[in-house]
Enzyme design. Structure first.
Site, mmCIF file in Angstrom:
data_model
loop_
_atom_site.group_PDB
_atom_site.id
_atom_site.type_symbol
_atom_site.label_atom_id
_atom_site.label_comp_id
_atom_site.label_asym_id
_atom_site.label_seq_id
_atom_site.Cartn_x
_atom_site.Cartn_y
_atom_site.Cartn_z
ATOM 1 N N ASN A 158 -32.707 -28.381 9.177
ATOM 2 C CA ASN A 158 -31.343 -28.863 9.483
ATOM 3 C C ASN A 158 -31.600 -30.278 10.383
ATOM 4 O OD1 ASN A 158 -28.574 -28.427 10.412
ATOM 5 N ND2 ASN A 158 -29.415 -28.004 12.546
ATOM 6 N N HIS A 200 -29.903 -32.206 13.362
ATOM 7 C CA HIS A 200 -28.873 -32.172 14.651
ATOM 8 C C HIS A 200 -28.850 -33.455 15.426
ATOM 9 C CE1 HIS A 200 -27.171 -29.857 17.728
ATOM 10 N NE2 HIS A 200 -27.846 -30.492 18.693
ATOM 11 N N SER A 210 -32.237 -35.317 15.362
ATOM 12 C CA SER A 210 -33.386 -34.628 15.043
ATOM 13 C C SER A 210 -33.337 -33.759 13.808
ATOM 14 C CB SER A 210 -33.837 -33.676 16.105
ATOM 15 O OG SER A 210 -33.791 -34.165 17.386
ATOM 16 N N ASP A 239 -31.246 -24.375 16.865
ATOM 17 C CA ASP A 239 -31.367 -25.610 17.136
ATOM 18 C C ASP A 239 -32.649 -25.562 18.005
ATOM 19 O OD1 ASP A 239 -29.107 -26.594 15.952
ATOM 20 O OD2 ASP A 239 -27.969 -26.523 17.871
HETATM 21 C C1 GRF Z 1 -23.725 -34.402 11.363
HETATM 22 O O1 GRF Z 1 -23.477 -34.994 12.648
HETATM 23 C C2 GRF Z 1 -24.838 -33.271 11.545
HETATM 24 O O2 GRF Z 1 -25.806 -33.686 12.687
HETATM 25 C C3 GRF Z 1 -24.153 -32.167 12.109
HETATM 26 O O3 GRF Z 1 -22.651 -31.910 11.505
HETATM 27 C C4 GRF Z 1 -22.478 -33.352 11.049
HETATM 28 C C5 GRF Z 1 -22.191 -33.174 9.669
HETATM 29 O O4 GRF Z 1 -21.845 -34.478 9.052
HETATM 30 N N1 GRF Z 1 -25.016 -31.006 12.000
HETATM 31 P P1 GRF Z 1 -21.647 -34.639 7.411
HETATM 32 O O5 GRF Z 1 -20.802 -33.344 6.917
HETATM 33 O O6 GRF Z 1 -23.006 -34.545 6.864
HETATM 34 O O7 GRF Z 1 -20.976 -35.774 7.376
#
Ligand code: GRF
Length: 206
Positions: free
Chosen positions: A110, A112, A139, A148
Site C-alpha cells: 500500500n 500511504h 510510505s 497502515d
Molecule cells: C493517495 O494519496 C494515496 O496515498 C492514498 O490515496 C490517494 C490516492 O490517490 N492512499 P490516487 O487515486 O492514486 O490518485
C-alpha cells in the site's frame, strides 16, 4: 530479464498512482512487475476509465450491501482467476478483511501519504501541519491486519512549507508518491523472484 510478477492494482478513485505504476512499467519493459488487472469497489471510479484506456483488464463491484468478508471473497476469486501474485493498493479506500489479508501474506503493498508510523488513517496532511511537523511524506508498506502498520519498505520526505495547507501539501506529497511507489513495487517484485518471500518472515505475526 526476470519473469515479471503479475500485479493487480486496487483503486477506489482517480487512480493517479495506478497511472504512475503503469507509466513506469511502460518506460522500461524490463521491469519486474506487470499489471494484469485493475480492480475496484467503486464501479464509477475515474481510475477505471483510465485503466480501460490503458488496455488493462478491469474488475468492479460495489461493496454496498455486501458483507466485508463476502465482498473480499469475491475479490479474491477474481484475483486468483487472473493468477495474481502481488496486490498493489493505490487509493483503495476500503479496509480489507482479516481473512483476505491472511490469504495474501506479504503479498499486498500500500502507499500511504505520511511518514509512517506517523499519521496512520485519514486526514494525514492536516494533522501533520497542525502538529508543526517540518516534514510530511509518503510510505510504501506491506499490508498486515492492522491499518497502515505493516513493515515500511520505502519512504520519501516532503518538506512542509510555511504557507502550506492540507491541499497544497497533498499535491506535493502525491508527486512524491508517483515517484516512490513504482520503484518500490519494482524492487519488491524483483526480490520476490530472487527469493520468493522477501519480507514474509517479518509479517508472520501480523
Ligand atoms: C493517495 O494519496 C494515496 O496515498 C492514498 O490515496 C490517494 C490516492 O490517490 N492512499 P490516487 O487515486 O492514486 O490518485
Amino acid at each position: 530479464m526476470v519473469d515479471p510478477v503479475r500485479v493487480a492494482i486496487l483503486i477506489s478513485g482517480r487512480g493517479s498512482n495506478m497511472r504512475a505504476l503503469s507509466e513506469y512499467r511502460r518506460r522500461d519493459p524490463d521491469r519486474a512487475y506487470r499489471i494484469v488487472l485493475v480492480a475496484s469497489n467503486v464501479p464509477e471510479a475515474r481510475g477505471l476509465v483510465l485503466a480501460k484506456r490503458y488496455g488493462f483488464k478491469t474488475w468492479a463491484l460495489s461493496h454496498k450491501g455486501i458483507d466485508r468478508a463476502d465482498f473480499d471473497a469475491l475479490l479474491d476469486e477474481a484475483l486468483r482467476a487472473h493468477n495474481i501474485e502481488l496486490i498493489a493498493l493505490a487509493g483503495y479506500m476500503r479496509l480489507l478483511s482479516p481473512e483476505f489479508v491472511a490469504r495474501w501474506p506479504g503479498r499486498i503493498l500500500n502507499i500511504h501519504p505520511s511518514l509512517l508510523p506517523l499519521y496512520k488513517g485519514l486526514d494525514t496532511h492536516r494533522r501533520a501541519i497542525l502538529a508543526g511537523e517540518e516534514y510530511a511524506g509518503c510510505s510504501v508498506h506491506v499490508v498486515t491486519v492492522d491499518l497502515d502498520s505493516g513493515p515500511v519498505i520505502a519512504q520519501e520526505q516532503v518538506r512542509i512549507l510555511p504557507r502550506d495547507g492540507a491541499d497544497s501539501l497533498a499535491e506535493r506529497v502525491l508527486e512524491a508518491e508517483h515517484a516512490l511507489y513504482p520503484a518500490a513495487l519494482d524492487e519488491y517484485a524483483r526480490a520476490m523472484r530472487e527469493d520468493e518471500a522477501p519480507i514474509l518472515s517479518e509479517t508472520d505475526e501480523g
